[in-house]
Design an enzyme around this catalytic site. Sequence first.
Site, PDB file in Angstrom:
ATOM      1  N   ARG A  49       0.857  -1.199   0.000  1.00 43.38           N
ATOM      2  CA  ARG A  49       0.000   0.000   0.000  1.00 43.38           C
ATOM      3  C   ARG A  49       0.887   1.242   0.000  1.00 43.38           C
ATOM      4  NH1 ARG A  49       1.728   1.816   4.038  1.00 43.38           N
ATOM      5  NH2 ARG A  49       0.541   3.722   3.764  1.00 43.38           N
ATOM      6  N   GLY A  50       0.220   2.418  -0.036  1.00 44.31           N
ATOM      7  CA  GLY A  50       0.964   3.670  -0.137  1.00 44.31           C
ATOM      8  C   GLY A  50       1.069   4.024  -1.611  1.00 44.31           C
ATOM      9  N   ALA A  51       0.723   5.268  -1.947  1.00 44.05           N
ATOM     10  CA  ALA A  51       0.590   5.638  -3.359  1.00 44.05           C
ATOM     11  C   ALA A  51       1.824   5.299  -4.207  1.00 44.05           C
ATOM     12  CB  ALA A  51       0.218   7.122  -3.465  1.00 44.05           C
ATOM     13  N   ARG A  86      -6.687  -0.237  -7.623  1.00 37.19           N
ATOM     14  CA  ARG A  86      -7.242   0.735  -6.660  1.00 37.19           C
ATOM     15  C   ARG A  86      -7.441   2.055  -7.415  1.00 37.19           C
ATOM     16  NH1 ARG A  86      -4.333   1.366  -0.946  1.00 37.19           N
ATOM     17  NH2 ARG A  86      -6.389   2.121  -0.307  1.00 37.19           N
ATOM     18  N   GLN A 180      -3.001   2.283   9.783  1.00 40.30           N
ATOM     19  CA  GLN A 180      -1.675   2.412   9.154  1.00 40.30           C
ATOM     20  C   GLN A 180      -0.722   3.216  10.046  1.00 40.30           C
ATOM     21  OE1 GLN A 180      -4.568   2.730   7.543  1.00 40.30           O
ATOM     22  NE2 GLN A 180      -4.428   2.220   5.376  1.00 40.30           N
ATOM     23  N   ASP A 221      -2.357  10.935  -2.109  1.00 37.06           N
ATOM     24  CA  ASP A 221      -2.579   9.910  -3.131  1.00 37.06           C
ATOM     25  C   ASP A 221      -2.853  10.517  -4.499  1.00 37.06           C
ATOM     26  OD1 ASP A 221      -3.248   8.617  -0.419  1.00 37.06           O
ATOM     27  OD2 ASP A 221      -2.879   6.970  -1.796  1.00 37.06           O
ATOM     28  N   ASN A 231      -5.983  12.362   0.367  1.00 39.02           N
ATOM     29  CA  ASN A 231      -5.110  11.538   1.206  1.00 39.02           C
ATOM     30  C   ASN A 231      -5.996  10.703   2.123  1.00 39.02           C
ATOM     31  OD1 ASN A 231      -2.462  10.704   2.038  1.00 39.02           O
ATOM     32  ND2 ASN A 231      -2.809  11.797   3.959  1.00 39.02           N
ATOM     33  N   LYS A 232      -5.373   9.840   2.898  1.00 35.28           N
ATOM     34  CA  LYS A 232      -6.092   8.940   3.801  1.00 35.28           C
ATOM     35  C   LYS A 232      -7.174   9.677   4.575  1.00 35.28           C
ATOM     36  CE  LYS A 232      -5.778   5.451   4.197  1.00 35.28           C
ATOM     37  NZ  LYS A 232      -6.675   4.564   3.437  1.00 35.28           N
TER      38      LYS A 232
HETATM   39  O1  MRU Z   1      -4.824   3.142   1.857  1.00 35.44           O
HETATM   40  P1  MRU Z   1      -3.339   3.403   1.915  1.00 35.44           P
HETATM   41  O2  MRU Z   1      -2.696   2.867   3.138  1.00 35.44           O
HETATM   42  O3  MRU Z   1      -2.655   2.977   0.643  1.00 35.44           O
HETATM   43  O4  MRU Z   1      -3.252   4.988   1.989  1.00 35.44           O
HETATM   44  C1  MRU Z   1      -1.980   5.579   2.011  1.00 35.44           C
HETATM   45  C2  MRU Z   1      -2.027   7.044   2.205  1.00 35.44           C
HETATM   46  O5  MRU Z   1      -3.076   7.636   2.278  1.00 35.44           O
HETATM   47  C3  MRU Z   1      -0.729   7.772   2.198  1.00 35.44           C
HETATM   48  O6  MRU Z   1      -0.811   8.918   2.986  1.00 35.44           O
HETATM   49  C4  MRU Z   1      -0.423   8.148   0.742  1.00 35.44           C
HETATM   50  O7  MRU Z   1      -0.350   7.009  -0.063  1.00 35.44           O
HETATM   51  C5  MRU Z   1       0.756   8.981   0.518  1.00 35.44           C
HETATM   52  S1  MRU Z   1       2.215   8.437   1.279  1.00 35.44           S
HETATM   53  C6  MRU Z   1       3.291   7.808   0.376  1.00 35.44           C
END
Ligand code: MRU
Length: 331
Positions: A49-51, A86, A180, A221, A231-232
Amino acid sequence: MNSFESLGLKHDGRTLWVLDQTQLPDAETWLDGSQPEAMIALIQRLAVRGAPLIGVAAATCLATFAHRGASATEYAAACAALRSARPTAVNLMWAMDRMRDAADPVREAQTIFEEDVRLCEGMARHGSELIQDGEGLLTHCNTGGLATAGIGTALGVIRRAHEQGKHIHVYADETRPLLQGGRLTAWELRKLGISSTLITDSMAALLLRDGKVQRVLVGSDRVAANGDFANKVGTYGLAVQARYHGVPFHPVAPFSTVDLACPDGAAIPIELRGEAEVRGFGALRWAPEAMPTWNPSFDVTPVDLVTSLVLDRGVYGDDELRAGALARVCG
Ligand code: MRU
């Protein structure tokens, strides 16, 4: 293929291994992500995970698939399927479009990986200049080595400030519903030896009120052309709270997260996830089984609440963003 390793991915020349982030911090389990169907499932259940990392992982998976002899038709189908694994993080689409057009997929995936490491360094260099000795910093979700091929976005900036000898203290939101922050950012902060405290999301406003936080740093993201960003989920609330308390608020992202095709935040697709994530966590359920839920995985923060955006290329204030800086810098 060349072998390589980051915090959450490794390749031994034949097989791509993914650190199962759903098992952290209790177990470090590496799963085979070499096959596109397997990688799609890993991305969808947030094992990876993580963009930036999902873009890098999907690209490396495709390169491995090609290296193992996939036909052009199989490759194109896998590329399209991975691209839609995603919907919100544009880094995944960005990486898949590069892989679709690449003459040499193995070389292209290697380039995407190495580029992401450099982009993290750029964000860390520019962003760490903002951080002053003695600051309390608040962050959300996980934006470190687990979310990128390098040292991270927002957490990479924080890490660099720590390495520069600045005395900082980090407050990490646990980040409901998938934790997370509580699981992954806490794990990274402990490994890095950075002074830090874990809080539940609902405690952030109190910390801001009490003057414990001088700066909020978060990842993204997808950043729209006008500087609105996704973002999250929970990030928007933090931005509102930071503005109310007069605390600077900075999204941190590489240029690969900027989507100039989205004019503003309303155009960013937001992933809706399953009900079980809100009713409980893992095997534990605390809500009645049939309780209706709403589970957007991301929210959009308007540029009006942004103090400045840290990119790998520099730092851009909200006025510059509104005046179209991103089209100039990332176009
Ligand atoms: O659902 P996730 O865990 O993939 O969400 C991740 C985030 O929202 C991060 O803040 C985002 O990807 C940027 S960080 C590299």
